[in-house]
Design a protein around this motif. Structure first.
Motif, PDB file in Angstrom:
ATOM      1  N   ALA A   1       3.292 -19.676  -9.277  1.00 32.77           N
ATOM      2  CA  ALA A   1       2.197 -19.001  -9.628  1.00 32.77           C
ATOM      3  C   ALA A   1       1.140 -19.664 -10.190  1.00 32.77           C
ATOM      4  O   ALA A   1      -0.034 -19.773  -9.762  1.00 32.77           O
ATOM      5  CB  ALA A   1       2.479 -17.916 -10.712  1.00 32.77           C
ATOM      6  N   LYS A   2       1.380 -20.726 -10.968  1.00 34.31           N
ATOM      7  CA  LYS A   2       0.456 -21.861 -11.562  1.00 34.31           C
ATOM      8  C   LYS A   2      -0.110 -22.721 -10.309  1.00 34.31           C
ATOM      9  O   LYS A   2      -1.115 -23.111 -10.457  1.00 34.31           O
ATOM     10  CB  LYS A   2       1.070 -22.373 -12.852  1.00 34.31           C
ATOM     11  CG  LYS A   2       1.234 -21.545 -14.151  1.00 34.31           C
ATOM     12  CD  LYS A   2       1.708 -22.439 -15.150  1.00 34.31           C
ATOM     13  CE  LYS A   2       2.894 -22.587 -15.255  1.00 34.31           C
ATOM     14  NZ  LYS A   2       3.363 -23.293 -16.483  1.00 34.31           N
ATOM     15  N   VAL A   3       0.820 -23.098  -9.442  1.00 32.47           N
ATOM     16  CA  VAL A   3       0.363 -23.814  -8.342  1.00 32.47           C
ATOM     17  C   VAL A   3      -0.764 -23.257  -7.751  1.00 32.47           C
ATOM     18  O   VAL A   3      -1.812 -23.602  -7.095  1.00 32.47           O
ATOM     19  CB  VAL A   3       1.696 -24.564  -7.705  1.00 32.47           C
ATOM     20  CG1 VAL A   3       1.184 -25.023  -6.316  1.00 32.47           C
ATOM     21  CG2 VAL A   3       2.299 -25.478  -8.322  1.00 32.47           C
TER      22      VAL A   3
ATOM     23  N   MET B   1       4.846 -13.855 -13.937  1.00 34.67           N
ATOM     24  CA  MET B   1       3.629 -14.681 -13.153  1.00 34.67           C
ATOM     25  C   MET B   1       2.330 -14.354 -13.635  1.00 34.67           C
ATOM     26  O   MET B   1       1.319 -14.999 -13.767  1.00 34.67           O
ATOM     27  CB  MET B   1       3.692 -14.477 -11.724  1.00 34.67           C
ATOM     28  CG  MET B   1       4.940 -15.051 -11.187  1.00 34.67           C
ATOM     29  SD  MET B   1       5.034 -15.077  -9.198  1.00 34.67           S
ATOM     30  CE  MET B   1       5.311 -13.476  -8.801  1.00 34.67           C
ATOM     31  N   ALA B   2       2.126 -13.074 -13.897  1.00 39.15           N
ATOM     32  CA  ALA B   2       0.774 -12.623 -14.336  1.00 39.15           C
ATOM     33  C   ALA B   2       0.722 -13.117 -15.894  1.00 39.15           C
ATOM     34  O   ALA B   2      -0.538 -13.452 -16.140  1.00 39.15           O
ATOM     35  CB  ALA B   2       0.779 -10.996 -14.462  1.00 39.15           C
ATOM     36  N   ALA B   3       1.607 -13.361 -16.419  1.00 45.27           N
ATOM     37  CA  ALA B   3       1.341 -14.004 -17.865  1.00 45.27           C
ATOM     38  C   ALA B   3       1.021 -15.274 -17.942  1.00 45.27           C
ATOM     39  O   ALA B   3       0.287 -15.749 -19.006  1.00 45.27           O
ATOM     40  CB  ALA B   3       2.845 -13.484 -18.701  1.00 45.27           C
ATOM     41  N   VAL B   4       1.386 -15.999 -16.990  1.00 44.34           N
ATOM     42  CA  VAL B   4       0.712 -17.196 -16.945  1.00 44.34           C
ATOM     43  C   VAL B   4      -0.517 -17.744 -15.968  1.00 44.34           C
ATOM     44  O   VAL B   4      -0.772 -18.730 -15.959  1.00 44.34           O
ATOM     45  CB  VAL B   4       2.064 -18.342 -16.517  1.00 44.34           C
ATOM     46  CG1 VAL B   4       3.171 -18.067 -17.569  1.00 44.34           C
ATOM     47  CG2 VAL B   4       2.402 -17.948 -15.057  1.00 44.34           C
TER      48      VAL B   4
ATOM     49  N   LEU C   1      -4.739 -14.710 -10.073  1.00 44.67           N
ATOM     50  CA  LEU C   1      -3.982 -14.744  -9.051  1.00 44.67           C
ATOM     51  C   LEU C   1      -3.345 -13.193  -8.639  1.00 44.67           C
ATOM     52  O   LEU C   1      -3.036 -12.589  -9.578  1.00 44.67           O
ATOM     53  CB  LEU C   1      -2.651 -15.589  -9.046  1.00 44.67           C
ATOM     54  CG  LEU C   1      -1.608 -15.651  -7.668  1.00 44.67           C
ATOM     55  CD1 LEU C   1      -2.386 -16.435  -6.532  1.00 44.67           C
ATOM     56  CD2 LEU C   1      -0.243 -16.341  -8.286  1.00 44.67           C
ATOM     57  N   GLY C   2      -3.582 -12.849  -7.426  1.00 40.91           N
ATOM     58  CA  GLY C   2      -3.177 -11.395  -7.164  1.00 40.91           C
ATOM     59  C   GLY C   2      -1.479 -11.613  -6.616  1.00 40.91           C
ATOM     60  O   GLY C   2      -1.019 -12.445  -6.191  1.00 40.91           O
ATOM     61  N   PHE C   3      -1.132 -10.337  -6.576  1.00 41.88           N
ATOM     62  CA  PHE C   3       0.399 -10.148  -6.433  1.00 41.88           C
ATOM     63  C   PHE C   3       0.607  -9.123  -5.397  1.00 41.88           C
ATOM     64  O   PHE C   3       0.259  -7.778  -5.682  1.00 41.88           O
ATOM     65  CB  PHE C   3       1.242  -9.856  -7.677  1.00 41.88           C
ATOM     66  CG  PHE C   3       0.993 -11.042  -8.455  1.00 41.88           C
ATOM     67  CD1 PHE C   3       1.631 -11.970  -8.462  1.00 41.88           C
ATOM     68  CD2 PHE C   3       0.121 -10.805  -9.738  1.00 41.88           C
ATOM     69  CE1 PHE C   3       1.456 -13.181  -9.436  1.00 41.88           C
ATOM     70  CE2 PHE C   3      -0.015 -11.703 -10.442  1.00 41.88           C
ATOM     71  CZ  PHE C   3       0.760 -12.915 -10.542  1.00 41.88           C
ATOM     72  N   GLY C   4       1.014  -9.203  -4.140  1.00 43.74           N
ATOM     73  CA  GLY C   4       1.299  -8.335  -2.947  1.00 43.74           C
ATOM     74  C   GLY C   4       2.640  -8.177  -2.703  1.00 43.74           C
ATOM     75  O   GLY C   4       3.486  -9.022  -2.353  1.00 43.74           O
ATOM     76  N   VAL C   5       3.267  -7.078  -3.230  1.00 43.34           N
ATOM     77  CA  VAL C   5       4.642  -6.804  -3.695  1.00 43.34           C
ATOM     78  C   VAL C   5       5.120  -5.813  -2.697  1.00 43.34           C
ATOM     79  O   VAL C   5       4.649  -4.874  -2.418  1.00 43.34           O
ATOM     80  CB  VAL C   5       5.083  -6.076  -4.929  1.00 43.34           C
ATOM     81  CG1 VAL C   5       6.664  -6.022  -5.072  1.00 43.34           C
ATOM     82  CG2 VAL C   5       4.469  -7.051  -5.945  1.00 43.34           C
TER      83      VAL C   5
END
Length: 466
Positions: free
Chosen positions: A45-47, A94-97, A101-105
């Motif tokens: 996520a950070k990358v 991942m949201a915590a760091v 960034l968005g997340f498509g689940v």
């Protein structure tokens, strides 16, 4: 230099060892086998946020790819999307760091009741401050249907009819139950939520009966961004009414251009703007500081490809047991599918440099590195120029980037390709503010009035009731 259209990037991953590149988990630089650790996902996520990726798209299946040879032996031996863990549990970490960034689940409509699922969606949207999208899938693996108590999955088009009602329930719960100011949190009066501002949805349809209220208060987006990946005729109709982002897989520019045009035409026919849908094309990028180094890297990756694992994946995508077909014959036009129909159509259209249809063996070799999407190999500058050319030619909005090795493939894109795109004015240098929806469309956090979900908005319902 003139301003170019900004290209969007999603990273394409899955909570498993082998997503799209069977065999590459054996590569000494690959970290896919650490998929079951929080550290793998937080690092990724950070990358991606460093590279200004729009989102991480997490695929999922609820069954094994046992179409090939009719057993679990090959998927288990090759690791082809087995074992696989739940994707939704990854998002909070991942949201915590990250901040943008968005997340498509990915989650299917076939086996989980929409009432409970709506709560899970709303919960993630709250915890991420509106950075969640839902990739709606109807399911395609018979093994999932059997293990969920059914003899087989529903027929292809009927699965979409079922999904239409599933989304109607989701929209009613998330858009049409709680008014925006229902939560009072008034310490003086002791009223937390005003009961008069929370409404039963009274849904009764062919598949679902949901009479009551949503049990979550409205989140930033209310309805998360709707993603969809089906490009069959029925899938495009579904997307035209529901999808805000569509993922497509096309091996050539020409096929991709035709698919993009179909999707935009369908959105327009459904009363939406042609560009109310962001279209992402699958792509695998192998890059380095020079073209020669990138090519050497690609040849190295190919040496690890697992052809049997590739056939396992293709069989599952198509719903056709490739073990029963001659590997040196082209995929016949008479093959019918109750799985991903657009995959069959795409495979049948694919051809090699000589213009001849690919054989099953050639298809498996192609899928071996990066899955069934184009592979671009070259320096950062070469890759950037090719991506810009694809966008200009096809009218696609961006790319869903699969990996050869993880996280190395994504780290290479961030290091070599993103700066070249930015230098050409074809990629963002900063994130937009707000939710995932606002970042994608710059039109606020909530669904547009032309979207299907809008007719279920509580404001419209209250107004209609006088």
């Amino acid at each position: 230099m003139s301003q170019k259209r900004e290209i969007l990037f999603n990273a394409f991953d899955m909570n498993c060892v082998v997503h799209q590149s069977p065999g590459l988990w054996r590569h000494p630089e690959d970290k896919a086998s650490t998929y079951n650790t929080i550290g793998y996902w937080t690092h990724l996520a950070k990358v991606l946020e460093k590279g200004k990726f729009d989102g991480l798209f997490i695929a999922d299946v609820l069954g094994t790819y046992d179409v090939f040879n009719g057993t679990n032996e090959s998927p288990l031996r090759s690791g082809a999307q087995a074992p696989v863990n739940d994707p939704m549990m990854l998002v909070s970490a991942m949201a915590a760091v990250t901040e943008n960034l968005g997340f498509g689940v990915t989650a299917g409509t076939a086996y989980e009741h929409p009432y409970a699922f709506a709560r899970r969606l709303a919960t993630l949207d709250h915890l991420t401050n509106g950075r969640v999208g839902w990739n709606v899938v109807t399911g395609y693996l018979p093994s999932a249907a059997r293990n969920m108590g059914q003899e087989d999955q529903m027929e292809h088009d009927e699965r979409y009819n079922h999904a239409d009602e599933y989304l109607e329930v989701i929209y009613k719960l998330l858009e049409g139950s709680w008014e925006d100011d229902a939560v009072q949190a008034d310490k003086e009066t002791g009223i937390y939520t005003d009961p008069a501002k929370v409404h039963n949805i009274e849904h009764e349809g062919k598949y679902f009966k949901v009479p009551g209220i949503a049990i979550t208060e409205p989140s930033t987006q209310r309805t998360p961004v709707i993603y969809q990946a089906g490009a069959s005729s029925r899938g495009i109709k579904f997307a035209s009414e529901n999808a805000e982002a569509v993922f497509v897989t096309s091996p050539t520019r020409e096929i991709l251009k035709a698919t993009v045009t179909k999707i935009r035409d369908a959105a327009e026919a459904a009363g939406r703007d042609r560009y109310d849908v962001k279209i992402f094309a699958m792509q695998t990028i192998i890059t380095d500081e020079t073209s020669e180094k990138a090519q050497a890297k690609y040849e190295d990756y190919k040496s690890y490809a697992d052809i049997e694992g590739a056939q396992v994946l293709i069989s599952g995508w198509m719903g056709v047991d490739l073990s029963e077909l001659d590997p040196d014959e082209p995929l016949g036009s008479n093959v019918k599918s109750n799985a991903i129909q657009s995959s069959v159509e795409t495979f049948q259209k694919a051809s090699g440099d000589d213009g001849k249809p690919w054989t099953i063996r050639q298809l498996a070799e192609w899928v071996g590195v990066g899955g069934f999407g184009p592979i671009t190999v070259g320096s950062g500058a070469e890759v950037a120029e090719k991506l810009i050319d694809w966008v200009d030619y096809t009218d696609v909005d961006g790319f869903n980037l699969a990996y050869a090795i993880t996280p190395g493939t994504f780290e290479d894109v961030v290091e070599y390709v993103v700066p070249e795109l930015q230098a050409r004015g074809a990629y963002k240098t900063e994130y937009a503010e707000g939710s995932l929806r606002n970042k994608l469309f710059n039109a606020g956090d909530r669904v547009k009035d032309t979207h299907r979900a809008a007719k279920y908005k509580i404001a419209n319902r209250v107004a209609a009731q006088g």
